[in-house]
Design an enzyme around this catalytic site. Structure first.
Site, short mmCIF file in Angstrom:
data_model
loop_
_atom_site.label_atom_id
_atom_site.label_comp_id
_atom_site.label_asym_id
_atom_site.label_seq_id
_atom_site.Cartn_x
_atom_site.Cartn_y
_atom_site.Cartn_z
N HIS A 213 41.06 42.38 34.55
CA HIS A 213 40.29 43.03 35.61
C HIS A 213 40.88 42.77 36.98
O HIS A 213 41.82 41.98 37.14
CB HIS A 213 38.82 42.58 35.56
N CYS A 229 39.86 35.00 31.74
CA CYS A 229 40.23 36.40 31.96
C CYS A 229 41.57 36.49 32.70
O CYS A 229 42.06 35.51 33.26
CB CYS A 229 39.15 37.13 32.75
#
Length: 254
Positions: A213, A229
Site C-alpha cells: 500500500h 506490510c
C-alpha cells in the site's frame, strides 16, 4: 501499519476496484478449450496452470468449499464476497481435467492461514480470470519489482516489516484491491491485498493480513519499520495498483 490503522482500513474502504476488474473473464472450462481441436486428456489427470508470463485466478460465483482432495470433505467454506465485502479470489495452481481436457476441479491457493494453504474447489463454483502481471518483493534489497508479460516495467524502493514484525516470505497472490476514503491516510491512495498473513500479529483484525500500500510517512520508504506490510511511495503505488489485478502472483523472498 498500526492496529488502529488496520481497523480503519477495514471500515473505510467501501470503494473497491473489484479484484477481477480489468482482467479477462472466462467460464470455468474456457481455459481448457484453448487447445488444438480434438485434444484429449486422461480423465482425472492433473494439468498445471500458469507460467512466468501468465497466471490465473478463480473468482467465487456464489459459494465454494475447499477440500484436501477432489470430492473430499470440505475444510473451509467461502462466500461470493469476503470480509471486506469484495469478491472472494483464489490463486489457481492447476486442475483435474476430464477426457476432453475441461477442468472439473481446481487446485487453488487460499486466502487463509497457514500462509500458502491450498485446497480443491469445484470448477463449476468459480469463474476464471487471467493476468500477465507478477510482483517480486526482495526484502534484503527493500525493493518491489513489477513484471508485465515477463518484462520488468517498474522497480522501486519500499518499506518492509520491522525485525519484530517481519514481512512473511513465500509465494502469494493478489486477492483484493482496496481504495481508502482518505488518500492522505496511512494507506495512501490504495492497498493491494495479498493472500499472506503476519506470522507474528495473529490476533489482529482479520488475522493480520498483509498488503502492498501507499503511505503518509514517506520518510519510512527504504526502512524496515512496518508491521509486516509493504509500503510504496504513493505515485508508485498507483502504478502497481493499476496493473496488479486478481491472481497476480506476489513472490516475497529474503
Amino acid at each position: 501499519m498500526s492496529r488502529l490503522s488496520l481497523l480503519a482500513a477495514a471500515a473505510a474502504v467501501p470503494a473497491l476496484l473489484a479484484a477481477g476488474c480489468g482482467s479477462t473473464m472466462h467460464h470455468p472450462a474456457a481455459i481448457a478449450t484453448v487447445r488444438p481441436r480434438g485434444a484429449q486428456c486422461v480423465a482425472g489427470s492433473f494439468r498445471k496452470y500458469g507460467n512466468a508470463r501468465v497466471s490465473y485466478a478463480a473468482i467465487v460465483r456464489g459459494h465454494a468449499s475447499a477440500a484436501r482432495r477432489p470430492g473430499g470433505r470440505a475444510f473451509a467454506r467461502f462466500g461470493k464476497l469476503n470480509v471486506n465485502r469484495v469478491p472472494t479470489i483464489f490463486g489457481i495452481r492447476g486442475a483435474r481435467v476430464d477426457r476432453v481436457c475441461s477442468p472439473t476441479w481446481y487446485l487453488v491457493q487460499l486466502p487463509m492461514r497457514p500462509n500458502g494453504a491450498t485446497g480443491w474447489v469445484r470448477a463449476a463454483d468459480v469463474d476464471v480470470a487471467s493476468t500477465k502481471a507478477r510482483i517480486v518483493v526482495d526484502l534484503s534489497a527493500r525493493r518491489v519489482t513489477l513484471f508485465q508479460n515477463g518484462r520488468r516495467v517498474l522497480s522501486a524502493t519500499a518499506a518492509i516489516g520491522s525485525p519484530s514484525t517481519p514481512t512473511p516470505t513465500g509465494r502469494y497472490y493478489v486477492n483484493q484491491r482496496l481504495i481508502p476514503t482518505d488518500p492522505s491516510g496511512p494507506f495512501g491512495p490504495g492497498a493491494v491485498g495479498i493472500s499472506a498473513f503476519s506470522n507474528v500479529l495473529t490476533g489482529w483484525t482479520q488475522g493480520g493480513p498483509i498488503a502492498i500500500h501507499g503511505t503518509d510517512a514517506p520518510w519510512s520508504i527504504g526502512k524496515a519499520v512496518s508491521n509486516g506490510c509493504i509500503r510504496l511511495p504513493n505515485p508508485t503505488l498507483r502504478r502497481v495498483f493499476a496493473r496488479a489485478i486478481a491472481g497476480t502472483p506476489v513472490i516475497i523472498h529474503a
